[in-house]
Design an enzyme around this catalytic site. Structure first.
Site, short mmCIF file in Angstrom:
data_model
loop_
_atom_site.label_atom_id
_atom_site.label_comp_id
_atom_site.label_asym_id
_atom_site.label_seq_id
_atom_site.Cartn_x
_atom_site.Cartn_y
_atom_site.Cartn_z
N GLY A 1 9.39 6.56 66.81
CA GLY A 1 8.06 7.00 66.41
C GLY A 1 7.82 8.50 66.36
N ASN B 245 12.32 -3.86 59.89
CA ASN B 245 13.43 -3.93 58.94
C ASN B 245 14.46 -4.94 59.42
OD1 ASN B 245 16.32 -2.69 59.41
ND2 ASN B 245 14.92 -1.53 60.72
N GLY C 251 8.82 3.11 64.40
CA GLY C 251 7.66 3.91 64.01
C GLY C 251 6.72 4.19 65.17
N ASN D 165 16.99 2.13 69.93
CA ASN D 165 17.02 1.41 68.65
C ASN D 165 15.69 0.64 68.52
OD1 ASN D 165 17.99 0.10 66.27
ND2 ASN D 165 20.07 0.30 67.03
N ILE E 59 17.65 -4.86 57.60
CA ILE E 59 18.68 -4.46 56.64
C ILE E 59 20.01 -5.14 57.01
CG2 ILE E 59 19.96 -2.51 55.63
CD1 ILE E 59 17.01 -2.23 55.00
N GLY E 60 20.36 -5.08 58.30
CA GLY E 60 21.56 -5.80 58.74
C GLY E 60 22.85 -5.06 58.50
N LEU E 61 22.83 -3.75 58.68
CA LEU E 61 24.05 -2.93 58.61
C LEU E 61 24.79 -3.04 57.28
CD1 LEU E 61 25.53 -3.15 62.21
CD2 LEU E 61 23.72 -1.69 61.30
N CYS F 217 21.95 -3.05 67.40
CA CYS F 217 21.31 -3.43 66.15
C CYS F 217 20.77 -4.85 66.25
CB CYS F 217 22.29 -3.35 64.99
SG CYS F 217 21.52 -3.92 63.47
N GLY G 130 13.34 8.69 62.48
CA GLY G 130 13.74 7.54 61.66
C GLY G 130 12.68 7.20 60.64
#
Ligand code: FMN
Length: 305
Positions: free
Chosen positions: A246, A70, A219, A194, A72-74, A131, A267
């Site tokens: 995971g 991912n 994962g 993370n 997404i970037g916060l 992140c 997650g």
């Protein structure tokens, strides 16, 4: 014989040791029942920032073998909208609410912590210094550097009396030294880990499959490495650990407890099944019963070798 799943993280008392990881679970109106059914020990919010943040350009999520990437970037609406629009719903849940915070500068973390300090519905702050999808004043992730980690955690410590949890990055050579820096600066717990930096390429288009070229891998693909990092930190730093990376079954969760985690967070597993946490909690109870144990605490950090 009753089974006791309660654990403590700093001042927080959690009824179960299973959480949802930041950024992977919704908390709109229609999630309230689902959150209750899931028997979560606490809910960790999507990371919030001082100002609204749009996130990265799409595509931002892709599936990979045994995992996902991912970028997404916060993306979030910023702290003020969070407090006004999201928090009222979260406070109905009757479980501790852990708010994840991030910033581009060390100072931003202190300002956010100060803003949230007196908000009684919030039980703890998770400091996201790991992140892989945001720009910061540092030339690396804050959690890739001993001094930056110390600086951010210290700035938060000086701005709030709430329990603080530092969320570390696996993208480092020696996670123990970073964990030690967070401890020295006043963190009361650590979230490990993370996502890992990763990428995937579409060979027909000769382009990265992610709009921002690279992103964070999560994962089952990362579980053995995450587990190793939890084990290494548990041996060296005497803080409660929230293990993640995971977890998609109670077996995975039990491995994290035995490696030294006090709780686990799920997650990517939520994207496969939003009721997965409930199954994980049930599976932990069954394991304890089968092994004639009465408390989850009897398993934490207990490896026979
Ligand atoms: C779509 C997605 C969004 C995420 N957003 C955040 C976030 O906002 N803040 C954060 O600290 N971690 C974020 N993470 C990382 C997760 O909280 C977790 O640390 C990581 O995915 C490893 O756990 P997992 O393998 O169970 O997914 C995100 C992960 C995913 C997959």
């Amino acid at each position: 014989m009753g089974i006791d799943l309660a654990v403590e993280i700093g001042n927080l008392k959690l009824k179960t040791p299973v959480l949802v990881a930041s950024g992977t679970f919704g908390y709109e109106d229609d999630y309230v029942e689902l959150i209750k059914e899931n028997r979560l020990g606490a809910l960790v919010t999507k990371t919030i920032t001082l100002k609204p943040c749009q996130g990265n350009s799409p595509p931002r999520v892709i599936e990979t073998p045994s995992g996902m990437l991912n970028s997404i970037g916060l993306q979030n609406e910023g702290v003020e909208i969070f407090l006004e629009k999201k928090l009222p719903l979260l406070s109905q849940l009757q479980i501790p609410i852990i708010v994840s915070i991030a910033g581009e500068r060390i100072e931003d973390y202190g300002l956010l912590a100060k803003r949230l300090d007196k908000v009684k519905e919030i039980s703890a702050l998770e400091i996201n210094i790991s992140c892989p999808n945001i720009e910061s004043e540092a030339e690396c992730l804050f959690a890739q550097d001993f001094y930056l980690t110390y600086g951010v955690v210290k700035a938060v410590r000086e701005s709030t009396d709430k329990t603080i949890i530092a969320k570390l990055s696996p993208n480092v050579t020696d996670i123990v030294s970073i964990a030690q820096a967070a401890f020295d600066a006043g963190a009361e717990a650590l979230s490990l880990v993370n996502t890992f930096f990763g990428m995937a390429i579409d060979i027909e288009k000769r382009k990265s499959k992610l709009g921002s070229i690279y992103g964070g891998l999560s994962g089952p693909a990362i579980k053995p490495i995450a587990l190793y990092m939890v084990y290494k930190v548990a041996q060296a730093v005497k803080l409660p650990l929230i293990g993640m990376g995971g977890v998609v079954s109670s077996q995975d969760a039990l491995e994290f407890f035995m490696a030294g985690a006090t709780c686990v967070a799920i997650g990517t597993g939520n994207f496969i099944n939003p009721r997965i946490a409930r199954e994980v909690v049930k599976g932990i109870e069954e394991y304890l019963k089968k092994n004639k144990l009465t408390s989850i605490k009897e398993l934490i950090g207990r490896l026979g070798n």
